[in-house]
Design a protein around this motif. Structure first.
Motif, PDB file in Angstrom:
ATOM      1  N   UNK A  79      10.429 -32.923  22.442  1.00  0.00           N
ATOM      2  CA  UNK A  79      10.358 -32.833  23.837  1.00  0.00           C
ATOM      3  C   UNK A  79      10.881 -31.606  24.462  1.00  0.00           C
ATOM      4  N   UNK A  80      10.095 -30.804  25.468  1.00  0.00           N
ATOM      5  CA  UNK A  80      10.598 -29.435  25.704  1.00  0.00           C
ATOM      6  C   UNK A  80      10.440 -29.694  27.291  1.00  0.00           C
ATOM      7  N   UNK A  81      11.158 -28.511  27.611  1.00  0.00           N
ATOM      8  CA  UNK A  81      11.613 -28.387  29.049  1.00  0.00           C
ATOM      9  C   UNK A  81      11.711 -26.964  29.493  1.00  0.00           C
ATOM     10  N   UNK A  82      11.315 -26.411  30.479  1.00  0.00           N
ATOM     11  CA  UNK A  82      11.787 -25.015  31.046  1.00  0.00           C
ATOM     12  C   UNK A  82      12.857 -25.137  32.099  1.00  0.00           C
ATOM     13  N   UNK A  83      13.839 -24.322  32.147  1.00  0.00           N
ATOM     14  CA  UNK A  83      14.953 -24.379  32.854  1.00  0.00           C
ATOM     15  C   UNK A  83      14.862 -23.319  33.870  1.00  0.00           C
ATOM     16  N   UNK A  84      14.629 -23.355  35.214  1.00  0.00           N
ATOM     17  CA  UNK A  84      14.664 -22.262  36.098  1.00  0.00           C
ATOM     18  C   UNK A  84      15.796 -22.473  36.997  1.00  0.00           C
ATOM     19  N   UNK A  85      15.913 -21.167  37.855  1.00  0.00           N
ATOM     20  CA  UNK A  85      17.023 -20.804  38.704  1.00  0.00           C
ATOM     21  C   UNK A  85      16.668 -19.589  39.685  1.00  0.00           C
ATOM     22  N   UNK A  86      17.189 -19.876  40.908  1.00  0.00           N
ATOM     23  CA  UNK A  86      16.770 -18.928  41.853  1.00  0.00           C
ATOM     24  C   UNK A  86      17.629 -18.001  42.059  1.00  0.00           C
ATOM     25  N   UNK A  87      17.228 -16.623  41.585  1.00  0.00           N
ATOM     26  CA  UNK A  87      17.955 -15.308  41.241  1.00  0.00           C
ATOM     27  C   UNK A  87      17.734 -14.120  42.301  1.00  0.00           C
ATOM     28  N   UNK A  88      18.203 -13.222  42.221  1.00  0.00           N
ATOM     29  CA  UNK A  88      18.073 -12.102  42.915  1.00  0.00           C
ATOM     30  C   UNK A  88      18.275 -12.134  44.184  1.00  0.00           C
ATOM     31  N   UNK A  89      19.058 -12.878  44.779  1.00  0.00           N
ATOM     32  CA  UNK A  89      19.342 -13.352  46.188  1.00  0.00           C
ATOM     33  C   UNK A  89      20.554 -12.706  46.660  1.00  0.00           C
TER      34      UNK A  89
END
Length: 256
Positions: free
Chosen positions: A2-12
């Motif tokens: 199983x694979x997943x991408x992990x994202x976050x809101x940055x540059x704020x």
């Protein structure tokens, strides 16, 4: 596996106002939703976060939002669709330029805040965002909530779509996010959020605020970079997922 991408809101961050620890988050996530200057972010800060992402091989996505610095893009704005399309085109162009100067590229698009929530149901605004992406670069995937008007409109226009789930946000029984104005909308316990993330990815489900079990089918998992303790929470999520045998990798390659 199983694979997943992990994202976050940055540059704020903006000027002397520092929000979150972008450098530390970029050691944890596989994709970065980088602000484009309308809801948050200033040119120097955006240049720096894109440089850091390029160094680490983290995929950069454009986090587009309403022109609402004072409200951090979390207030709905009833824009004419043509104005919204132009605003998104402008934001994509700005981040594309910054990425070109830092050795990376914009690889996907994700709406931010109130715009993200609006395009779950607001067909006209969803189509306006899709039109902007289509006109700038129709190869860019759109990241959004499963079943949203945004992903429906993107699919109808021939654009690629990527479904997303939120590890640190409460869900309603209908599969939408509990509004931030309500108590408990944002989850703070790293252990609970990490366990929730594993259930989302491995079992494809999440417990809603009312106890109902909601199905979630996601290719990318979001942890917010501006929450208190964001780095420790993102680290706990990543560690627990890897311990469960989940491979973390971006849903697109860092560059063409």
């Amino acid at each position: 596996m199983t694979t997943i991408d992990l994202n976050a809101d940055l540059g704020e961050s903006f000027g002397r106002w520092t929000l979150g620890d972008d450098e530390a988050m970029l050691d944890v996530v596989t994709s970065a939703n980088v602000a484009c200057g309308f809801h948050a972010g200033d040119p120097r800060g955006l240049l720096r976060v894109c440089e850091l992402a390029a160094e680490r091989g983290v995929v950069v996505g454009a986090q587009v939002g309403y022109r609402d610095l004072a409200g951090f893009g979390r207030r709905f704005i009833d824009l004419d669709p043509a104005d919204l399309t132009a605003d998104v085109v402008y934001q994509l162009g700005a981040l594309q330029g910054i990425c070109a100067a830092t050795g990376t590229t914009v690889r996907y698009v994700k709406p931010h805040g109130a715009l993200y929530n609006a395009v779950v149901h607001h067909r006209a605004q969803a189509e306006a965002v899709v039109e902007a992406v289509r006109r700038v670069d129709p190869t860019l995937p759109l990241l959004g909530l499963p079943g949203s008007a945004l992903l429906d409109a993107a699919g109808a226009a021939g654009l690629a779509t990527v479904t997303e789930a939120f590890a640190d946000r409460a869900y309603t029984a209908s599969g939408t996010l509990v509004p931030r104005s309500e108590d408990g909308a944002v989850l703070r316990d790293p252990d609970a959020v990490a366990a929730r993330a594993v259930r989302m990815v491995v079992a494809g489900e999440v417990e809603a605020a009312d106890g109902a079990v909601v199905r979630v089918g996601a290719r990318s998992l979001c942890v917010h970079g501006d929450s208190p303790g964001a780095v420790s929470m993102a680290t706990a999520v990543r560690s627990r997922l890897e311990a469960a045998g989940v491979e973390l990798r971006p849903f697109v390659t860092p560059s063409d």
